[in-house]
Design a protein around this motif. Structure first.
Motif, mmCIF file in Angstrom:
data_model
loop_
_atom_site.group_PDB
_atom_site.id
_atom_site.type_symbol
_atom_site.label_atom_id
_atom_site.label_comp_id
_atom_site.label_asym_id
_atom_site.label_seq_id
_atom_site.Cartn_x
_atom_site.Cartn_y
_atom_site.Cartn_z
ATOM 1 N N VAL A 173 0.835 -1.161 -0.007
ATOM 2 C CA VAL A 173 0.032 0.043 0.072
ATOM 3 C C VAL A 173 0.920 1.212 0.065
ATOM 4 O O VAL A 173 1.842 1.329 0.783
ATOM 5 N N GLN A 174 0.435 2.218 -0.730
ATOM 6 C CA GLN A 174 1.438 3.607 -0.998
ATOM 7 C C GLN A 174 0.403 4.636 -0.948
ATOM 8 O O GLN A 174 -0.475 4.586 -1.646
ATOM 9 N N ILE A 201 -2.943 3.210 7.085
ATOM 10 C CA ILE A 201 -2.411 2.104 6.913
ATOM 11 C C ILE A 201 -2.316 1.159 8.211
ATOM 12 O O ILE A 201 -1.350 -0.006 8.109
ATOM 13 N N LYS A 202 -3.004 1.554 9.140
ATOM 14 C CA LYS A 202 -2.860 0.585 10.486
ATOM 15 C C LYS A 202 -3.251 -0.876 10.222
ATOM 16 O O LYS A 202 -4.087 -1.356 9.599
ATOM 17 N N GLU A 206 3.763 -3.151 7.790
ATOM 18 C CA GLU A 206 4.976 -3.929 7.196
ATOM 19 C C GLU A 206 5.134 -3.951 5.696
ATOM 20 O O GLU A 206 5.715 -4.325 5.001
ATOM 21 N N LYS A 207 3.756 -3.559 5.019
ATOM 22 C CA LYS A 207 3.663 -3.588 3.634
ATOM 23 C C LYS A 207 3.130 -2.160 3.269
ATOM 24 O O LYS A 207 2.672 -2.116 2.503
ATOM 25 N N ALA A 208 3.620 -1.242 3.658
ATOM 26 C CA ALA A 208 3.062 0.138 3.547
ATOM 27 C C ALA A 208 4.022 1.199 3.285
ATOM 28 O O ALA A 208 5.131 1.069 4.148
ATOM 29 N N TYR A 232 8.267 1.163 5.406
ATOM 30 C CA TYR A 232 8.893 1.857 4.136
ATOM 31 C C TYR A 232 8.555 3.545 4.411
ATOM 32 O O TYR A 232 7.468 3.823 4.608
ATOM 33 N N LEU A 233 9.488 4.285 3.682
ATOM 34 C CA LEU A 233 9.393 5.598 3.422
ATOM 35 C C LEU A 233 10.189 6.063 2.149
ATOM 36 O O LEU A 233 11.220 5.778 1.784
#
Lengths: 334, 330
Positions: A173-174, A201-202, A206-208, A232-233
């Motif tokens: 998810v972005q 994104i709660k 781990e995949k955002a 991720y950022l």
């Protein structure tokens, strides 16, 4: 270090896609046929990314006229009207106009995920949503809500979008907040964006990723961005290279896996892979366990064939960086 | 035939005008390769004559050729200038595209690019001055792809050198007003970008004997103002109406003292501004007490090309009428 690549966002339209959408607008192609033909266009774009060994891919979003449109069209109390320049691009988006509290009529992302999830395999399918602060800021607000209240409401709808998309199988998810890199963005904007992002994104941290692009954010904005809960950022390193490198060298990534925008998504030259590797090495060290390389922005504003070439260049960059740093290049999402 | 431009509140245009039917036909047939240069020029002449007549009838003091042969402000120059090649389709909005040009070699001046149309307009202008109008080097680069110059500074300076030659050609032919259009600058309102254009403008304009104007619109010009006030130009031509005159207080704040092209007509709206409305806009600026009427040029926010001809004509007419009244008042 584990290293992998992904394209940040949408792809440009091929000739076939342009003509198809034109024929749809003229009523020459019925929607069902258009949908089947568009699926083929999207599957080709996904195929290119899979062939390039990208473990997380996008469907290309070639049917989206701009990042806001599919959402504005699918929400109650929102319409689109007029054109405004999209940041510093020679591209114009239709301004979403909020005339009341927005609500969902139908989800945008989940049906796409169901359409494309098998085609994406074995790569994970990424969904991208416009961040609520950018969305509210670039819209016309006649809703009666304050801009902040509107952003909160948008975030709650986006949360539903994301949840349904993940349930349907989305693997990443972005949330795009390009406004945070804008010269007018303040620390307060960033604080609000982070708070809303964390809600969206709660459970999927781990995949955002939050993605900030078109410029390097100011230092105080970036410091606030570092409080995102996602693993991720994503930051655009190459639009304003010197400023971005200075910022990231000093401030680091706050414990997040860096997703570095280094393949220029807005220009068509072949990126200098060696220079990129030198730059990236300045930003990571032995303690970096994972690194993601990406395009600086979406690639929807360059000609189609160059977007394909950039996808391959991204793949080569990942391979070369892994070789030179004795890292492990991931091609399968784990 | 000579014409005396009013000392106070002269009226002008930014440049483009709705494409008249002969210009549309000329461009369409040229794209299909169905037209000789002579036929093209003949149709463009007819269109420019119509544009000039519209401006004369409205009473505009300093006019333009309406950019009738320019399909797009960047593509037009790229199709003539050496070093460019046509690009591929790039989205501009919705499912609408333009061929974003590509710089593939050193840019060179191919000889006059705008002079023919400027001359045609001058023939019909009954002595009124015709602006020579060019797309500036910053916008030329930003709205092109560059595969040759790897450094933006170098590319912009090289483009500036080419455009300098065009300006010299226009001035040698008698142009008294030279306008450089830089809409892209306001999209990146950073000091380093403004400074880069400042360097380019020195290359283009130093020593040029004409009124030198830079047009910037639709962006956060207030962020640029502190960095552009020392540009080697006589006048900034800026958009005000569309942004509800948001820029006005900044002029005072930064001690603006150059001539001002004051945009009082919204080129994105089909609603024709009334004379009273335009007068009120002029009064707003005058009440700030920063510029005398001799330094204020009344004009639309930007080019009029997206408006229907009738609307464009009506807007210009009211603008001129308002300027006349303002001359009495101030």
């Amino acid at each position: 270090m584990r290293i992998w690549g992904m394209v940040l966002g949408g792809y440009p339209r091929s000739r076939e896609a342009r003509h198809l959408l034109r024929d749809v607008e003229r009523g020459l192609v019925p929607p069902t046929e258009a949908s089947i033909r568009l699926q083929r266009v999207h599957s080709e774009i996904m195929g290119v990314q899979k062939a390039a060994g990208l473990p997380v891919i996008v469907d290309g979003m070639v049917d989206w006229h701009d990042i806001f449109r599919p959402f504005a069209r699918s929400w109650r109390n929102v319409s689109v009207n007029g054109l405004l320049r999209y940041f510093d691009n020679n591209f114009f988006y239709r301004i979403p106009v909020f005339v009341g509290e927005p609500d969902t009529i139908e989800p945008v992302l989940a049906p796409r995920v169901r359409d494309f999830i098998e085609l994406a395999h074995p790569s994970a399918l990424k969904v991208v949503v416009p961040g609520p602060v950018t969305f509210a800021r670039l819209s016309k607000n006649s809703s009666g809500l304050s801009r902040e209240e509107l952003a909160v409401k948008i975030a709650s709808i986006l949360r539903q979008e994301v949840s349904k998309a993940v349930e349907a199988g989305a693997g990443f998810v972005q949330v795009d907040e390009p406004f945070l890199a804008d010269i007018d963005a303040t620390r307060d904007d960033a604080v609000l964006a982070v708070e809303l992002f964390n809600k969206i994104i709660k459970g999927y941290e781990e995949k955002a990723s939050m993605a900030v692009y078109f410029n390097a954010p100011s230092t105080d904005v970036y410091e606030a961005i570092l409080n995102v809960d996602s693993k991720y950022l994503s930051v655009d390193v190459y639009d304003t290279r010197t400023r971005a490198l200075d910022l990231l060298s000093v401030k680091g990534f706050g414990g997040h896996v860096p997703v570095l925008g280094v393949i220029d998504g807005r220009r068509i030259h072949d990126d200098d892979v060696d220079r990129i590797i030198d730059d990236v090495r300045r930003l990571v060290d032995e303690s970096t366990e994972e690194l993601v390389l990406t395009t600086t922005t979406w690639m929807d504003l360059i000609p189609f064939r160059y977007s394909l070439r950039k996808t391959i260049l991204l793949s080569r960059l990942v391979e070369k960086f892994a070789e030179e740093t004795d890292s492990e290049a991931y091609t399968i999402w784990r | 035939m000579s014409y005396r431009v009013p000392e106070k509140f002269p009226t002008t245009v930014v440049g483009s005008y709705p494409k008249l039917p002969p210009a549309k036909e000329a461009l369409r047939r040229r794209k299909k390769g169905e037209i000789s240069e002579e036929e093209f020029e003949s149709l463009v002449r007819e269109a420019i004559k119509g544009v000039v007549q519209d401006q004369l009838e409205a009473g505009v003091d300093i006019i333009s050729d309406g950019e009738q042969s320019r399909e797009d402000m960047v593509v037009y120059f790229s199709e003539i200038m050496e070093g460019y090649r046509p690009g591929e389709w790039v989205k501009i909005f919705d499912n609408v595209y333009f061929r974003k040009p590509i710089i593939e070699g050193p840019v060179k001046w191919p000889g006059p690019m705008t002079l023919r149309d400027w001359r045609i307009a001058t023939e019909y202008s009954e002595g009124r001055p015709v602006k020579g109008i060019l797309t500036g080097p910053y916008t030329m680069l930003e709205w092109s792809f560059d595969l040759y110059y790897k450094d933006r500074y170098e590319a912009i300076m090289e483009l500036a050198k080419v455009l300098r030659k065009e300006i010299e050609a226009l001035v040698n032919a008698g142009a008294k007003y030279i306008q450089v259009d830089e809409p892209a600058l306001s999209t990146r309102p950073f000091p380093e970008e403004a400074e880069m254009l400042g360097e380019a403008l020195k290359l283009m304009l130093n020593g040029i004997e004409a009124k030198k104007i830079v047009h910037i619109c639709f962006g956060r010009v207030e962020k640029l103002l502190p960095y552009i006030l020392d540009y080697p130009v006589d006048q900034f031509d800026l958009e005000f109406k569309n942004s509800d005159f948001r820029l006005l207080p900044y002029l005072k704040e930064y001690g603006y003292n150059k001539e001002l092209g004051y945009g009082v007509i919204d080129v994105h709206s089909h609603q024709v501004e009334t004379v009273e409305e335009i007068l009120e806009a002029i009064d707003k600026l005058m009440r700030l007490g920063i510029l005398p009427p001799e330094k204020i040029y009344i004009d639309p926010d930007c080019g009029l090309k997206r408006l229907p001809r009738e609307i464009a004509r009506a807007k210009l007419k009211n603008m001129v009428e308002a300027a006349k009244i303002a001359r009495e008042k101030w």
